[in-house]
Design a protein around this motif. Structure first.
Motif, PDB file in Angstrom:
ATOM      1  N   VAL A 221      -5.253  13.292  -2.739  1.00  0.00           N
ATOM      2  CA  VAL A 221      -4.360  12.251  -2.231  1.00  0.00           C
ATOM      3  C   VAL A 221      -5.206  11.013  -1.952  1.00  0.00           C
TER       4      VAL A 221
ATOM      5  N   GLN B 193       0.839  -1.191   0.000  1.00  0.00           N
ATOM      6  CA  GLN B 193       0.000   0.000   0.000  1.00  0.00           C
ATOM      7  C   GLN B 193       0.877   1.244   0.000  1.00  0.00           C
TER       8      GLN B 193
ATOM      9  N   SER C 296     -10.346   6.923  -1.208  1.00  0.00           N
ATOM     10  CA  SER C 296     -10.150   8.295  -0.749  1.00  0.00           C
ATOM     11  C   SER C 296     -10.990   8.523   0.491  1.00  0.00           C
TER      12      SER C 296
ATOM     13  N   ASN D  73      -5.345   6.544  -1.314  1.00  0.00           N
ATOM     14  CA  ASN D  73      -4.643   5.349  -0.859  1.00  0.00           C
ATOM     15  C   ASN D  73      -4.669   4.302  -1.962  1.00  0.00           C
TER      16      ASN D  73
ATOM     17  N   VAL E 220       2.326   7.339  -7.140  1.00  0.00           N
ATOM     18  CA  VAL E 220       2.397   6.705  -5.820  1.00  0.00           C
ATOM     19  C   VAL E 220       3.857   6.493  -5.442  1.00  0.00           C
TER      20      VAL E 220
ATOM     21  N   TYR F 194       0.508   5.905  -0.676  1.00  0.00           N
ATOM     22  CA  TYR F 194      -0.318   7.077  -0.943  1.00  0.00           C
ATOM     23  C   TYR F 194       0.190   7.775  -2.196  1.00  0.00           C
TER      24      TYR F 194
ATOM     25  N   ARG G 152      -0.728  11.016  -5.338  1.00  0.00           N
ATOM     26  CA  ARG G 152      -1.436  12.249  -5.696  1.00  0.00           C
ATOM     27  C   ARG G 152      -1.918  12.140  -7.138  1.00  0.00           C
TER      28      ARG G 152
END
Length: 435
Positions: A318, A76, A267, A320, A241, A78, A80
């Motif tokens: 942003v 996983q 999100s 995930n 990411v 994060y 943009r």
């Protein structure tokens, strides 16, 4: 006058003196006896009967069964949301901006080639008329010159003499014909250029896009290359990411232009359970400056959900990203909280006793850890403890709960240590207390 003591008075005095002597002696004896008893009581410690401590119950622990075989980590990160293609549409010619079309409003989607804005066409229409007139004049001159060439050829043939090639070209007016033809060609180019400038007074969408912003207002005098509208491509967006470089080995990064691993995007602003799907497109050559992490581009088609009921991705948001990793054989998957000291696990054996095993951790994530099955000596049937114990020691009795395959051992009385487990070879480990 003489005084005479009588016998009775003397006897009374002697009796009183004797009684005083014996009373003082008795008081001293009482005091001495009290001091002796007090000293004896002080010198003798109290004798309290010692009782055996009550038996403490075995601590309760929760266990799981490890997952073996072809397993993959939970990767996983994060990212943009960024635009795949964003363009500032500029006028290719100058002039007064007359108006925008009805579709050229911020937030509206326009199709490829749709008109967006119009410039004043008066000057360009005059330029087209002028170029057309010049072309007509050039074509007329070319026609006259061709007639002159026909006349010159007739005279040359009637003359009956053979001239050199250079003189014959002059007599037949071949240079004059080339000049007239070149004038026509130049006039045609000028006309096409004027017509092209006229067509450029209408600004059109270069691709299917959404209007982001108007950069100029109607009535503005603009020059060539002045930006008028800002557009963003709605066919797909990128999600950039950041991931640790070692996690890339678990991902299909989409070589040779083929789509890579699937990615699930969520999100905070979306309802629970709602997500978008994407595909790994490529890995950028540079690392993120702050954490020196690899940057992975994820492609999301129809990001604004124009053709579906999915939630829309917004530029700058942003999200995930959960990646579909490639499974590998010979691994054991455990929850990360089951690891102790980063390289140990606790096992509840068949007798409900604690066993401490060293393991070889291949991957450790926030929620899932992968172990090498060969070097960790774990099997799918073993019960891995996920609870914390205040004082964990090898061989201690446990009460196993939460195991669907085994009801566990429910012994509350303290048992002697396991054979060979002495205080000298115990392996204590302090965790948060739970019993």
């Amino acid at each position: 006058m003489s005084v005479r003591h009588t016998p009775c008075l003397s006897v009374s005095l002697r009796q009183q003196a004797g009684r005083s002597h014996w009373g003082a002696l008795a008081a001293l004896l009482v005091i001495a006896l009290g001091i002796g008893i007090g000293y004896w009581l002080i010198s003798q410690p109290p004798r309290v009967e010692r009782r055996a401590a009550p038996a403490s119950p075995a601590p309760s622990v929760e266990v799981i069964r490890p997952e073996t075989g072809a397993v993959a980590p939970d990767i996983q990160g994060y990212g943009r949301v960024i635009a795949a293609r964003q363009t500032d549409i500029a006028a290719q010619v100058g002039g007064r901006l007359v108006d925008f079309s009805d579709a050229a409003e911020p937030g509206r989607v326009v199709e490829d080639g749709a008109p967006l804005a119009t410039l004043d066409v008066s000057d360009y229409q005059l330029a087209v008329r002028s170029a057309q007139a010049a072309l007509d004049q050039a074509e007329a001159n070319l026609a006259i010159e061709r007639a002159e060439q026909i006349r010159a050829r007739s005279e040359y043939e009637s003359f009956g003499r053979q001239l050199s090639a250079e003189r014959r070209a002059l007599v037949l007016r071949e240079p004059q014909l080339k000049v007239a033809q070149a004038t026509v060609d130049s006039a045609e180019v000028d006309l096409e250029s004027a017509q092209l400038d006229l067509s450029r007074t209408q600004i059109k969408a270069p691709y299917r896009a959404m209007i982001q912003e108007r950069l100029a207002g109607p009535g503005s005098e603009i020059s060539a290359n002045t930006a008028v509208l800002s557009l963003v491509d709605v066919e797909h967006f990128w999600v950039r990411v950041s991931l640790p470089s070692e996690e890339l080995t678990w991902l299909d990064t989409g070589e040779d232009g083929s789509p890579g691993a699937s990615v699930r995007l969520t999100s905070r602003g979306w309802p629970d359970g709602v997500y978008r799907e994407g595909k790994v497109f490529s890995v950028l050559p540079d690392l993120e400056e702050s954490g020196l992490l690899a940057q992975v581009l994820v492609r999301v088609d129809d990001p604004l959900a124009l053709e579906s009921d999915a939630p829309a991705l917004r530029l700058g948001d942003v999200v995930n990203a959960t990646f579909e990793a490639t499974p590998q054989d010979g691994l054991i998957a455990l929850p990360t909280l089951a690891l102790r000291d980063d390289s140990r696990v606790w096992i509840a054996d068949e007798d409900g006793r604690l066993q401490i095993r060293n393991v070889n951790v291949i991957y450790r994530g926030e929620e899932r850890a992968l172990l090498d099955a060969d070097s960790s000596a774990l099997t799918s049937g073993q019960r891995i403890i996920v609870s914390n114990l205040a004082q964990a020691r090898e061989g201690m009795q446990l009460r196993v709960i939460g195991d669907a395959q085994d009801t566990g051992t429910a012994t509350t009385a303290p048992l002697p240590p396991a054979k060979g487990n002495t205080p000298g070879n115990a392996a204590p480990h302090t965790e948060g207390a739970r019993s």
